[in-house]
Design a protein around this motif. Sequence first.
Motif, PDB file in Angstrom:
ATOM      1  N   LEU A 210       0.835  -1.194   0.000  1.00  0.00           N
ATOM      2  CA  LEU A 210       0.000   0.000   0.000  1.00  0.00           C
ATOM      3  C   LEU A 210       0.873   1.247   0.000  1.00  0.00           C
ATOM      4  N   ASN A 211       0.579   2.151  -0.915  1.00  0.00           N
ATOM      5  CA  ASN A 211       1.265   3.446  -0.966  1.00  0.00           C
ATOM      6  C   ASN A 211       0.226   4.550  -0.881  1.00  0.00           C
ATOM      7  N   ILE A 212       0.473   5.491   0.015  1.00  0.00           N
ATOM      8  CA  ILE A 212      -0.494   6.579   0.204  1.00  0.00           C
ATOM      9  C   ILE A 212      -0.195   7.709  -0.780  1.00  0.00           C
ATOM     10  N   LYS A 213      -1.243   8.301  -1.312  1.00  0.00           N
ATOM     11  CA  LYS A 213      -1.086   9.385  -2.264  1.00  0.00           C
ATOM     12  C   LYS A 213      -0.904  10.716  -1.544  1.00  0.00           C
ATOM     13  N   PRO A 214      -0.273  11.695  -2.196  1.00  0.00           N
ATOM     14  CA  PRO A 214      -0.036  12.988  -1.536  1.00  0.00           C
ATOM     15  C   PRO A 214      -1.320  13.676  -1.090  1.00  0.00           C
ATOM     16  N   GLN A 215      -2.403  13.571  -1.901  1.00  0.00           N
ATOM     17  CA  GLN A 215      -3.639  14.252  -1.532  1.00  0.00           C
ATOM     18  C   GLN A 215      -4.258  13.685  -0.257  1.00  0.00           C
ATOM     19  N   ALA A 216      -3.889  12.439   0.112  1.00  0.00           N
ATOM     20  CA  ALA A 216      -4.452  11.857   1.329  1.00  0.00           C
ATOM     21  C   ALA A 216      -3.915  12.560   2.573  1.00  0.00           C
ATOM     22  N   GLU A 217      -2.702  13.105   2.462  1.00  0.00           N
ATOM     23  CA  GLU A 217      -2.136  13.791   3.621  1.00  0.00           C
ATOM     24  C   GLU A 217      -2.896  15.070   3.941  1.00  0.00           C
ATOM     25  N   PHE A 218      -3.461  15.718   2.896  1.00  0.00           N
ATOM     26  CA  PHE A 218      -4.263  16.916   3.151  1.00  0.00           C
ATOM     27  C   PHE A 218      -5.548  16.583   3.893  1.00  0.00           C
ATOM     28  N   LEU A 219      -5.987  15.316   3.787  1.00  0.00           N
ATOM     29  CA  LEU A 219      -7.192  14.896   4.509  1.00  0.00           C
ATOM     30  C   LEU A 219      -6.856  14.371   5.908  1.00  0.00           C
ATOM     31  N   GLY A 220      -5.571  14.396   6.283  1.00  0.00           N
ATOM     32  CA  GLY A 220      -5.187  13.959   7.617  1.00  0.00           C
ATOM     33  C   GLY A 220      -4.922  12.471   7.729  1.00  0.00           C
ATOM     34  N   LEU A 221      -4.887  11.774   6.582  1.00  0.00           N
ATOM     35  CA  LEU A 221      -4.639  10.326   6.607  1.00  0.00           C
ATOM     36  C   LEU A 221      -3.147  10.029   6.589  1.00  0.00           C
ATOM     37  N   THR A 222      -2.781   8.991   7.298  1.00  0.00           N
ATOM     38  CA  THR A 222      -1.395   8.510   7.277  1.00  0.00           C
ATOM     39  C   THR A 222      -1.382   7.067   6.770  1.00  0.00           C
ATOM     40  N   LEU A 223      -0.195   6.598   6.427  1.00  0.00           N
ATOM     41  CA  LEU A 223      -0.075   5.218   5.964  1.00  0.00           C
ATOM     42  C   LEU A 223      -0.493   4.244   7.051  1.00  0.00           C
ATOM     43  N   SER A 224      -0.234   4.610   8.311  1.00  0.00           N
ATOM     44  CA  SER A 224      -0.637   3.744   9.417  1.00  0.00           C
ATOM     45  C   SER A 224      -2.166   3.656   9.512  1.00  0.00           C
TER      46      SER A 224
ATOM     47  N   GLU B 104     -15.862   9.713   4.539  1.00  0.00           N
ATOM     48  CA  GLU B 104     -15.511   8.502   3.821  1.00  0.00           C
ATOM     49  C   GLU B 104     -15.151   8.842   2.380  1.00  0.00           C
ATOM     50  N   VAL B 105     -13.951   8.361   1.961  1.00  0.00           N
ATOM     51  CA  VAL B 105     -13.473   8.611   0.604  1.00  0.00           C
ATOM     52  C   VAL B 105     -13.102   7.274  -0.027  1.00  0.00           C
ATOM     53  N   PRO B 106     -13.205   7.155  -1.360  1.00  0.00           N
ATOM     54  CA  PRO B 106     -12.826   5.880  -2.011  1.00  0.00           C
ATOM     55  C   PRO B 106     -11.334   5.577  -1.814  1.00  0.00           C
ATOM     56  N   PHE B 107     -11.067   4.296  -1.714  1.00  0.00           N
ATOM     57  CA  PHE B 107      -9.671   3.844  -1.514  1.00  0.00           C
ATOM     58  C   PHE B 107      -8.776   4.331  -2.650  1.00  0.00           C
ATOM     59  N   ALA B 108      -9.261   4.276  -3.896  1.00  0.00           N
ATOM     60  CA  ALA B 108      -8.447   4.637  -5.056  1.00  0.00           C
ATOM     61  C   ALA B 108      -8.067   6.102  -5.066  1.00  0.00           C
ATOM     62  N   ASP B 109      -8.817   6.968  -4.315  1.00  0.00           N
ATOM     63  CA  ASP B 109      -8.499   8.392  -4.295  1.00  0.00           C
ATOM     64  C   ASP B 109      -7.346   8.726  -3.349  1.00  0.00           C
ATOM     65  N   VAL B 110      -7.115   7.878  -2.356  1.00  0.00           N
ATOM     66  CA  VAL B 110      -6.105   8.205  -1.344  1.00  0.00           C
ATOM     67  C   VAL B 110      -4.933   7.222  -1.324  1.00  0.00           C
ATOM     68  N   ALA B 111      -5.037   6.125  -2.030  1.00  0.00           N
ATOM     69  CA  ALA B 111      -3.967   5.121  -1.986  1.00  0.00           C
ATOM     70  C   ALA B 111      -3.883   4.392  -3.311  1.00  0.00           C
ATOM     71  N   GLU B 112      -2.750   3.702  -3.496  1.00  0.00           N
ATOM     72  CA  GLU B 112      -2.566   2.884  -4.682  1.00  0.00           C
ATOM     73  C   GLU B 112      -1.912   1.570  -4.279  1.00  0.00           C
ATOM     74  N   LEU B 113      -2.143   0.555  -5.080  1.00  0.00           N
ATOM     75  CA  LEU B 113      -1.603  -0.776  -4.812  1.00  0.00           C
ATOM     76  C   LEU B 113      -0.405  -1.044  -5.706  1.00  0.00           C
ATOM     77  N   GLN B 114       0.575  -1.727  -5.141  1.00  0.00           N
ATOM     78  CA  GLN B 114       1.766  -2.120  -5.899  1.00  0.00           C
ATOM     79  C   GLN B 114       2.048  -3.595  -5.627  1.00  0.00           C
ATOM     80  N   SER B 115       2.081  -4.375  -6.695  1.00  0.00           N
ATOM     81  CA  SER B 115       2.351  -5.805  -6.555  1.00  0.00           C
ATOM     82  C   SER B 115       3.857  -6.022  -6.573  1.00  0.00           C
ATOM     83  N   VAL B 116       4.395  -6.565  -5.496  1.00  0.00           N
ATOM     84  CA  VAL B 116       5.847  -6.790  -5.363  1.00  0.00           C
ATOM     85  C   VAL B 116       6.090  -8.185  -4.800  1.00  0.00           C
ATOM     86  N   GLN B 117       7.329  -8.621  -4.927  1.00  0.00           N
ATOM     87  CA  GLN B 117       7.721  -9.894  -4.327  1.00  0.00           C
ATOM     88  C   GLN B 117       8.149  -9.635  -2.886  1.00  0.00           C
ATOM     89  N   GLY B 118       7.538 -10.326  -1.976  1.00  0.00           N
ATOM     90  CA  GLY B 118       7.866 -10.146  -0.563  1.00  0.00           C
ATOM     91  C   GLY B 118       9.142 -10.870  -0.173  1.00  0.00           C
TER      92      GLY B 118
END
Length: 508
Positions: free
Chosen positions: A293-307, A361-375
Motif C-alpha cells: 500500500l502506498n499513500i497518495k499525496p492528496q491523502a495527507e491533506f485529509l489527515g490520513l497517514t499510511l498507518s 468517507e473517501v474511495p480507496f483509489a483516491d487516497v492510496a494505490e496498490l503495488q504488486s511486489v515480491q515479498g
Amino acid sequence: MTFGVLTTIAAFVPMLSIDGRRGQMFAYIALVVIPALLFSLVETKLVLPAHLKHCKPVIRSENNNWLEKLQDACNDRLQKIIRGYYHPFIAQAIKQRYLTASVFIGSCMIILSLVAGGHIGYTFFPRIESELARAKLTMPVGTPYELTDRYTRKIAKAAKTLQERYINQANGKSIIKAVYSVTGQSDRSGNPQPQEGRVMFEIAPPEHRMPNIPVRRLVKEWRQLIGVIPGVEDLNFRAEIGHGGSPVDIQLQSNELQQLEDFADDIKQRMLTLAEIFDVNDNFEGGKQELRLNIKPQAEFLGLTLSDLAHQVRQAFYGLEVQRIQRNREELKVMLRYPLSERHSLNNLETMLIRTPEGIEVPFADVAELQSVQGSSIIRRIDRNRAFNITADINKAKGNTNTIKQEVSGFLQDISPHYPDVRFSFVGESKEQDESFSSLLLGMFFMLVVIYALLAIPFASYLQPFIVMSVIPFGVVGAVLGHMILGMNLTINSILGMLALSGVVVND
C-alpha cells in the motif's frame, strides 16, 4: 641453551592470542610446541648430562662400517666447502661491511615492497581440498517440492556421469565412491524447506585415486554437466576443508529498501566483470507476491497517514476483535469484518471506503494505490536497519585475494555516492582476517619485547640485543623468497611460520 629455548617459546606465544574462528586452531599449535620445548629444556638440564656421562669417545679407524665411512666422507667434503668458499666469502663480506649492509637492506626493501604492492599473492587461509564435494540448490520460496526434486536429480545425474567417466583401470572402480542427494530437508527449527536440495559425492583419497584428478577439476566438470537451471535462486559448490566464510562478503544496511536492492544489483554486476570471482550471490530470499500500500499525496491533506490506511484495510479484511466469549475451557474471539462476498477479490479492496479523522468517507483509489511486489521470506535487520549480504568466491590458486578485495573496495567507493542512505562493510573472511591480524600485531609486539629482554640478560647490554634482533627482517625476507621460488601465495600459516622463525634466527 636456556635463553635459546625461551626465545623460541616467546615466538610461539602470539599464536595463543589470535581472534577469529580459526584462532583456536592456531592456539593448539602453540599449546603443543611450548610444552615440548619446556620438556626439552628439562631434558637438557637433567637427563642429557646423565646420558653423556656414560658415552665413550668414538675412535675412527679403517675398520669402520660403511655408514661411518659415508659420514666421514660427507663431513670432509663439507669442511672443504666451508674452508674453501664459505670462510673467504664471509671474510670478504665483513671487509666490505658497508656494501654488504647496503645489499641486504636494499634486498629487504625490494621484497617487502613487492609484498606491500600486491605483486606477491596473499591468501588469508589456503583452500584445502576435501574428499567430499557438495552442491546446494536453492529455488525461490514457494517452489513445489516436485520441481526442486527434479532439478536435484539432474544434479545427482551429472555427478553419476562423472562417476562413470573416471574409472581406475587397475581395479575397475570409480574414483567417486558414492553419490548422495536429498530434497526438502528441514531447517534448524524443524520447518521443511521444499525449495532446497543437496547433492554430494565422496572421492577416493589422493593416494588411492587413479587417475589422480584434483577435486577442483571434478567440481568444474560437474558445473559444466549441470548447465543452466531455469529459475534457480542459488547454486553453490563446496569441496574444501575449513571453510570459514566467503572470501568476499559485503554487508549492506539501510532502511530504504529500493536503494538497498539497486545497490546490491549494481555490486553483483560489477563483480561479474572480475575474472577471478565466481559464484556471486546475495542472501535476499524472495517470498510470495504481495500487495504493498502506498499513500497518495492528496491523502495527507485529509489527515490520513499510511498507518491509518493499513489499520483500516486490516480491520476490513482480517477483522477487528470486538469481543471474547468463554465457552467451556475455550475462549472464542468475535471478529468484525466484511462479509466473505466482499473480501475475495482485489476489486473489493480498490472500491472500499476509507474514513478520514473527520469522519468523511473517501474511495480507496483516491487516497492510496496498490503495488504488486515480491515479498521477503526472511527479513534480516542489523541495528534496526534492513541488511543484505552479497557474497562471492575467489579462485585462490590464481588470484591475489587482497588485490581483488582492493578492486571491490574501489568500485564500492565509486558507486556508493549514488546510494546515500546505504552503508556497506566487509564481513566474512575479510572481517575474520582483520580480527586475526589486529590481535596478532599485539602479540608480535609482546614477542619482540620478551625476546629483547631475554637477550639483554646474557649480553648484559641494552644495545647488543637490537643488533641480534636486526636479523629478524632478513629471516622474513628469506621466507618470502622461498614462497616466490615455489610459486606459493603467502597465507596466515606463512605469517605464523615467520613468527616462529623469529625465535630461531636470533639464536643463530
